[in-house]
Design an enzyme around this catalytic site. Structure first.
Site: not given
Length: 284
Positions: A32, A51, A99, A101, A146, A178, A202
């Protein structure tokens, strides 16, 4: 402000639907970005988009639009919702599949969703400063991506917020990394220090803007890890993020930072950042 972007279309928010087998929902298998809008114009849009695609590459996720096309969709969404001062939230997942993995087959197309939100600049907090809580950094070792996997961040933020703090400042052992949703900086003898852009943090877009402003204005900026003890003994501390800009931290746990007020280096950076915002031009 009711329109959202979902998989190629701008639709009314009430009609937006996500499949329950979307891998972002089931695994956090996605990425995101949060992009600032000031006066109807995006700020550092290009840097955020670069990014996003870098995060996608790191986790072998294919974004179903080239950067220029996705940027155009976001600008259309901003215009549709008449955003003046706010944010655009953009999320890309690996898509919808039964679903399992391991990654789905190559014919599964990623899901892309974006929406806008009014978000005024937190001017009063920036003027007076905020408090923070120190917490152990329990997150995974790829904080440079991210991703949607934010449970460690959320637990830290909630613990800090439940005690009335604005942010949690994280550390691995004795080394400060951070904030739970920001980059952390300290100032000592006029020099700004922040953790190097490794896999442990990040590399924030606002962090990069601050570094550039320091280089342009002969403010000493060092990407150098520092200790919790050094943070608490700093002359100034501030955090930075897309939504918080340059935010002074005047107290950490029970330790007052400096004289308990935003310091001169922080205030100068705030002024330089505000000037940079005014210089922005719309993305075409």
């Amino acid at each position: 402000m009711n329109s959202v972007f979902i998989n190629g279309e701008v639709v009314d928010r009430a009609n937006a639907k996500i499949d329950i087998e979307d891998r972002g929902y089931q695994f956090g298998d996605g990425i995101y970005e949060v992009i600032r809008v000031y006066g109807g114009n995006t700020f550092t849009m290009k840097e955020h988009m670069v990014r996003l695609y870098q995060s996608a590459e790191k986790m072998k996720l294919e974004i179903p639009y080239p950067e220029e096309e996705l940027t155009a969709h976001l600008l259309k969404l901003i215009d549709s919702n008449q955003v003046k001062d706010g944010i655009v939230y953009l999320q890309v997942t690996r898509g919808v599949s039964a679903r399992q993995h391991h990654f789905p087959s190559g014919d599964v197309i990623g899901s892309v969703v974006a929406y806008t939100k009014d978000f005024p600049v937190p001017s009063q907090q920036m003027e007076l400063g905020v408090t923070a809580k120190l917490l152990e950094d329990i997150r995974w070792l790829r904080c440079d991506i991210k991703s949607l996997n934010l449970l460690g961040n959320l637990l830290a933020k909630e613990e800090a917020a439940s005690e009335g703090h604005f942010e949690a400042i994280l550390h691995r052992g004795d080394t400060v990394t951070e904030g739970s949703s920001s980059n952390a900086f300290m100032v000592k003898d006029g020099v700004i220090y922040t953790h190097p852009a490794t896999n442990l943090i990040l590399n924030g877009i606002t962090r990069r803007v601050i570094e550039g402003l320091c280089r342009e204005n002969t403010i000493s900026f060092q990407e150098e890890a520092f200790l919790v003890r050094e943070l608490l003994e700093a002359d100034e501390v501030f955090i930075a993020s897309t939504t918080s800009e340059v935010m002074p931290v005047i107290k950490i746990d029970e330790q007052t930072i400096g004289d308990g007020k935003p310091g001169p280096v922080t205030k100068r950076l705030q002024a330089l950042f505000s000037e940079r915002k005014r210089e922005q031009s719309p993305v075409k």
